[in-house]
Design an enzyme around this catalytic site. Structure first.
Site, PDB file in Angstrom:
ATOM      1  N   HIS A 134     -48.960 -42.448 -32.016  1.00  0.00           N
ATOM      2  CA  HIS A 134     -49.834 -42.455 -31.494  1.00  0.00           C
ATOM      3  C   HIS A 134     -51.067 -40.467 -31.596  1.00  0.00           C
ATOM      4  CE1 HIS A 134     -50.128 -46.034 -30.310  1.00  0.00           C
ATOM      5  NE2 HIS A 134     -50.119 -47.011 -29.644  1.00  0.00           N
ATOM      6  N   HIS A 207     -57.112 -48.987 -28.477  1.00  0.00           N
ATOM      7  CA  HIS A 207     -56.217 -49.072 -27.903  1.00  0.00           C
ATOM      8  C   HIS A 207     -56.156 -49.676 -25.835  1.00  0.00           C
ATOM      9  CE1 HIS A 207     -52.128 -49.712 -26.116  1.00  0.00           C
ATOM     10  NE2 HIS A 207     -51.300 -48.918 -27.329  1.00  0.00           N
ATOM     11  N   GLU A 345     -54.637 -54.600 -31.620  1.00  0.00           N
ATOM     12  CA  GLU A 345     -54.843 -52.944 -32.068  1.00  0.00           C
ATOM     13  C   GLU A 345     -55.259 -52.699 -33.224  1.00  0.00           C
ATOM     14  OE1 GLU A 345     -51.879 -49.884 -30.834  1.00  0.00           O
ATOM     15  OE2 GLU A 345     -51.989 -51.360 -29.465  1.00  0.00           O
TER      16      GLU A 345
END
Length: 381
Positions: A134, A207, A345
């Site tokens: 991420h 997210h 996501e």
């Protein structure tokens, strides 16, 4: 004297009408701004709340472009917050769950935190075992974005951020723009845009963790879900895709027809379920066009709340809160226990910079990265 009184009365009427016009204009935008708190760094962060004509509210912080609150009605018209989050902005920096945040420069994992582009190898921050996750140690979720409310019949918030060349190891100055628009049909559109001055890789997503019973109100295994995907990406033990696009048919990953999330989530005879500790995998949509298409539907049968997901992306990471462990306390004071939220996501494939068979995530100077995802809520009575 009489003429003067008439003139004063006329001016007062004009002023009154102007005030009414201003009040109408403000109510039409339905955007409010308030302090959200001060970080340990001394930086102040704000909260922007969008409210539509149907009564839905979405509160977004300039810290990480994070969705802090999101209300939706049940079958009886009762609104409840259906996304996980915290009332303390510092929590969004100290935990690693990415609750509600914008994710970048690259959503999901990059193997061993390395990739090559145009003949040069780049080394990224390692923050998930041997891999980069991420965007690294300080991804877009930890940045303070520039926020601009957008007036109109449907409230919107534009967020911009400059990710500088070399940030977390990524090449190029990346200018990012994300616009949240709350529509009157109870959908939230998230529109992403980015440009760069040097070849780089980009994979942006949000997210948000959802629990359609209400945040903190038990686990999500009793939700029913459909995912319009005929393949998924098996992974190794580090959750890096092996490169195979595996058909979902005949596996616990087949959600082409509706199933309860918990129906097959503990089937450890399936190696992919075992490695993921449940669902933490990338589903590849049957429709691989970049048009906006319906890709998933979720139903919580007791409240009747439904959620439909539309996206231009080729895939979605479906994650079932397998790493939630009760250590985080939510907005209503309830602990977020194991599987108390799920994520959808939308994104390109994990580790795409290292796997040439996957759709490219490379962005070059002169090109514009664009992506749209819409989450639409309804009820089934």
């Amino acid at each position: 004297m009489k003429k003067l009184l008439i003139a004063i009365t006329a001016l007062a009427a004009v002023a009154c009408n102007n005030n009414k016009t201003n009040e109408t204009s403000m109510s039409e935008t339905n955007i409010s701004e308030a302090p959200f708190g001060v970080l340990a760094s001394g930086d102040s962060v704000k909260l922007y709340t969008l409210k539509n004509a149907s009564g839905m509210e979405v509160a977004i912080s300039d810290l990480g472009g994070t969705i802090i609150k999101w209300t939706a009605p049940d079958k009886n018209g009762k609104f409840e917050d259906i996304t996980l989050g915290s009332n303390n902005p510092e929590d969004y920096l100290s935990n690693t769950k990415y609750l509600g945040a914008l994710i970048g420069r690259f959503g999901n994992r990059i193997a061993k935190g390395k990739f090559s582009l145009d003949g040069k190898e780049y080394t990224l921050a390692i923050n998930n075992g041997p891999n980069s996750l991420h965007g690294g140690s300080n991804g877009f979720n930890a940045a303070i974005w520039t926020a601009t409310p957008i007036e109109g019949a449907e409230p919107a918030l534009k967020l911009t951020y400059l990710s500088k060349d070399g940030e977390e190891g990524y090449p190029g100055n990346l200018n990012v723009e994300v616009v949240y628009t709350l529509k009157n049909d109870n959908s939230l559109s998230i529109d992403y845009k980015a440009t760069t001055d040097k070849s780089t890789v980009v994979n942006l997503t949000n997210h948000a963790y959802f629990n359609l019973k209400g945040e903190g109100n038990g686990d999500i295994t009793d939700h029913e879900i459909t995912i319009n995907a005929d393949k998924f990406l098996p992974t190794d033990a580090g959750l890096i895709p092996t490169g195979e696009l595996k058909p979902v048919k005949g596996t616990p990953f087949d959600f082409t027809t509706a199933h309860l999330i918990g129906e097959r989530i503990n089937d450890t005879t399936d190696i992919d379920i075992k490695l993921g500790g449940g669902y933490d995998h990338c589903w590849v949509f049957t429709d691989q066009t970049n048009k906006l298409k319906s890709v998933a539907n979720v139903l919580e049968p007791v409240s009747g709340r439904t959620m439909e997901v539309f996206t231009t992306e080729p895939a979605v990471q479906f994650y079932t809160g397998n790493f939630l462990n009760g250590k985080a306390t939510g907005k209503s004071g309830k602990k977020y226990e194991f599987r108390y939220g799920f994520c959808l996501e939308t994104q390109h494939f994990p580790d795409a910079p290292n796997q040439s068979a996957f759709p490219t995530t490379t962005l070059k100077p002169g090109e514009t990265y664009t992506s749209t995802t819409v989450y639409k809520f309804g009820v089934k009575k």
